[in-house]
Design a protein around this motif. Structure first.
Motif, mmCIF file in Angstrom:
data_model
loop_
_atom_site.group_PDB
_atom_site.id
_atom_site.type_symbol
_atom_site.label_atom_id
_atom_site.label_comp_id
_atom_site.label_asym_id
_atom_site.label_seq_id
_atom_site.Cartn_x
_atom_site.Cartn_y
_atom_site.Cartn_z
ATOM 1 N N LYS A 291 -1.376 12.070 -10.297
ATOM 2 C CA LYS A 291 -2.079 13.149 -9.606
ATOM 3 C C LYS A 291 -1.280 13.367 -8.182
ATOM 4 C CE LYS A 291 -6.030 10.384 -7.712
ATOM 5 N NZ LYS A 291 -7.325 10.243 -7.561
ATOM 6 N N THR A 292 -0.566 12.423 -7.783
ATOM 7 C CA THR A 292 0.203 12.867 -6.482
ATOM 8 C C THR A 292 1.519 13.071 -6.716
ATOM 9 O OG1 THR A 292 0.878 10.381 -6.360
ATOM 10 C CG2 THR A 292 -1.070 10.829 -5.483
ATOM 11 N N LYS A 293 1.918 13.882 -5.747
ATOM 12 C CA LYS A 293 3.281 14.477 -5.652
ATOM 13 C C LYS A 293 4.268 13.573 -4.731
ATOM 14 C CE LYS A 293 1.547 19.295 -6.370
ATOM 15 N NZ LYS A 293 1.541 20.528 -5.603
ATOM 16 N N VAL A 294 5.315 13.697 -5.225
ATOM 17 C CA VAL A 294 6.476 12.957 -4.206
ATOM 18 C C VAL A 294 6.145 13.358 -2.948
ATOM 19 C CG1 VAL A 294 8.824 12.039 -3.926
ATOM 20 C CG2 VAL A 294 7.666 12.389 -6.279
ATOM 21 N N SER A 295 6.040 14.476 -2.768
ATOM 22 C CA SER A 295 6.103 15.002 -1.399
ATOM 23 C C SER A 295 5.014 14.798 -0.377
ATOM 24 C CB SER A 295 6.433 16.768 -1.248
ATOM 25 O OG SER A 295 5.224 17.319 -1.923
ATOM 26 N N GLN A 296 3.725 14.484 -1.094
ATOM 27 C CA GLN A 296 2.740 14.042 -0.563
ATOM 28 C C GLN A 296 2.644 12.626 0.077
ATOM 29 O OE1 GLN A 296 -0.593 14.359 -3.268
ATOM 30 N NE2 GLN A 296 -0.952 16.586 -2.899
ATOM 31 N N VAL A 297 3.340 11.747 -0.844
ATOM 32 C CA VAL A 297 3.105 10.167 -0.453
ATOM 33 C C VAL A 297 4.388 9.929 0.467
ATOM 34 C CG1 VAL A 297 3.014 7.772 -1.185
ATOM 35 C CG2 VAL A 297 1.894 9.677 -2.358
ATOM 36 N N GLN A 298 4.325 9.300 1.538
ATOM 37 C CA GLN A 298 5.457 9.111 2.544
ATOM 38 C C GLN A 298 5.682 7.999 3.044
ATOM 39 O OE1 GLN A 298 5.618 12.478 5.350
ATOM 40 N NE2 GLN A 298 5.493 13.831 3.952
ATOM 41 N N LEU A 299 4.728 6.941 2.954
ATOM 42 C CA LEU A 299 4.910 5.630 3.478
ATOM 43 C C LEU A 299 4.313 4.602 2.560
ATOM 44 C CD1 LEU A 299 5.228 4.589 6.598
ATOM 45 C CD2 LEU A 299 2.723 4.664 6.704
ATOM 46 N N PHE B 2 0.892 -1.200 0.134
ATOM 47 C CA PHE B 2 -0.118 -0.147 -0.113
ATOM 48 C C PHE B 2 0.863 1.228 0.106
ATOM 49 C CE2 PHE B 2 -2.359 -3.135 2.270
ATOM 50 C CZ PHE B 2 -3.456 -3.362 1.459
ATOM 51 N N LEU B 3 0.525 2.116 -0.844
ATOM 52 C CA LEU B 3 1.320 3.423 -0.807
ATOM 53 C C LEU B 3 0.362 4.338 -0.195
ATOM 54 C CD1 LEU B 3 3.491 4.930 -2.220
ATOM 55 C CD2 LEU B 3 2.252 5.260 -3.952
ATOM 56 N N LYS B 4 0.953 5.051 1.250
ATOM 57 C CA LYS B 4 -0.227 5.730 1.999
ATOM 58 C C LYS B 4 0.363 7.141 1.962
ATOM 59 C CE LYS B 4 -2.189 2.042 4.379
ATOM 60 N NZ LYS B 4 -3.361 1.888 5.122
ATOM 61 N N ASP B 5 -0.605 8.117 2.242
ATOM 62 C CA ASP B 5 -0.607 9.542 2.503
ATOM 63 C C ASP B 5 -0.519 9.676 3.998
ATOM 64 O OD1 ASP B 5 -0.338 12.065 2.590
ATOM 65 O OD2 ASP B 5 -2.130 12.450 1.320
ATOM 66 N N SER B 6 0.715 9.922 4.301
ATOM 67 C CA SER B 6 0.828 10.246 5.912
ATOM 68 C C SER B 6 0.776 11.542 6.255
ATOM 69 C CB SER B 6 2.225 9.632 6.365
ATOM 70 O OG SER B 6 3.312 10.446 5.797
ATOM 71 N N GLN B 7 0.189 12.593 5.369
ATOM 72 C CA GLN B 7 0.019 13.932 5.747
ATOM 73 C C GLN B 7 -1.408 14.068 6.397
ATOM 74 O OE1 GLN B 7 0.995 16.304 2.282
ATOM 75 N NE2 GLN B 7 3.190 16.410 2.911
ATOM 76 N N THR B 8 -2.183 13.080 6.347
ATOM 77 C CA THR B 8 -3.582 13.465 6.742
ATOM 78 C C THR B 8 -3.597 13.486 8.344
ATOM 79 O OG1 THR B 8 -3.939 10.843 6.723
ATOM 80 C CG2 THR B 8 -4.570 12.448 4.662
ATOM 81 N N GLN B 9 -4.600 14.113 8.858
ATOM 82 C CA GLN B 9 -4.611 14.559 10.280
ATOM 83 C C GLN B 9 -5.081 13.107 11.010
ATOM 84 O OE1 GLN B 9 -3.117 16.969 11.681
ATOM 85 N NE2 GLN B 9 -2.644 17.715 9.754
ATOM 86 N N SER B 10 -5.937 12.289 10.477
ATOM 87 C CA SER B 10 -6.617 11.225 11.268
ATOM 88 C C SER B 10 -5.311 9.983 11.466
ATOM 89 C CB SER B 10 -7.815 10.802 10.441
ATOM 90 O OG SER B 10 -7.338 10.050 9.335
#
Length: 136
Positions: free
Chosen positions: A92-100, A55-63
């Protein structure tokens, strides 16, 4: 004997050059949006037989539950000590958004055997993930 260049052959040559340039640009573009690495099992043992979900996860979310951006799957035969993966990031995703990157190893019946996660490293650097046995 001189070769005559007519309008049709000039347009054909120009079209082929544009096609080659756009194909090369697309290949370079797609290479920069991939994440690759290896998956290993703790203790340098063979990865157990099962389905490996990445899984490619976005770790910038607050939840607490992170938003899954994309996922892929591999099959482990139970004999290999490492599995290589290549993961294409959505356009549509940027490298800086996806962190995990989160990896889960499950049996055929869906029971979780092992899991591991790792922060995505800089571009063109392999992101290696170690799986750890799940204790119930």
């Amino acid at each position: 004997m001189k070769t005559r260049v007519n309008r049709q052959s000039a347009l054909l040559a120009a079209g082929l050059m544009i096609s080659a340039v756009s194909t090369n640009a697309e290949a370079v573009k797609s290479q920069s949006n991939t994440i690759s690495g290896t998956i290993t099992y703790a203790g340098n043992e063979a990865i157990p037989k099962g389905q490996v979900k990445i899984f490619l996860k976005d770790s910038q979310t607050q939840s607490k539950s992170q938003v899954t951006v994309s996922q892929t799957q591999l099959i482990s035969t139970g004999k290999a000590k490492t599995l290589a993966y290549t993961f294409a990031m959505p356009s549509k995703t940027k490298v800086s958004q996806v962190q995990l990157i989160e990896v889960r190893l499950e049996r055929a019946d869906g029971r979780l055997l092992a899991r591991g996660s790792e922060k995505v490293r800089e571009e063109r650097t392999p992101t290696d993930v170690m799986l750890y046995k799940v204790v119930y």
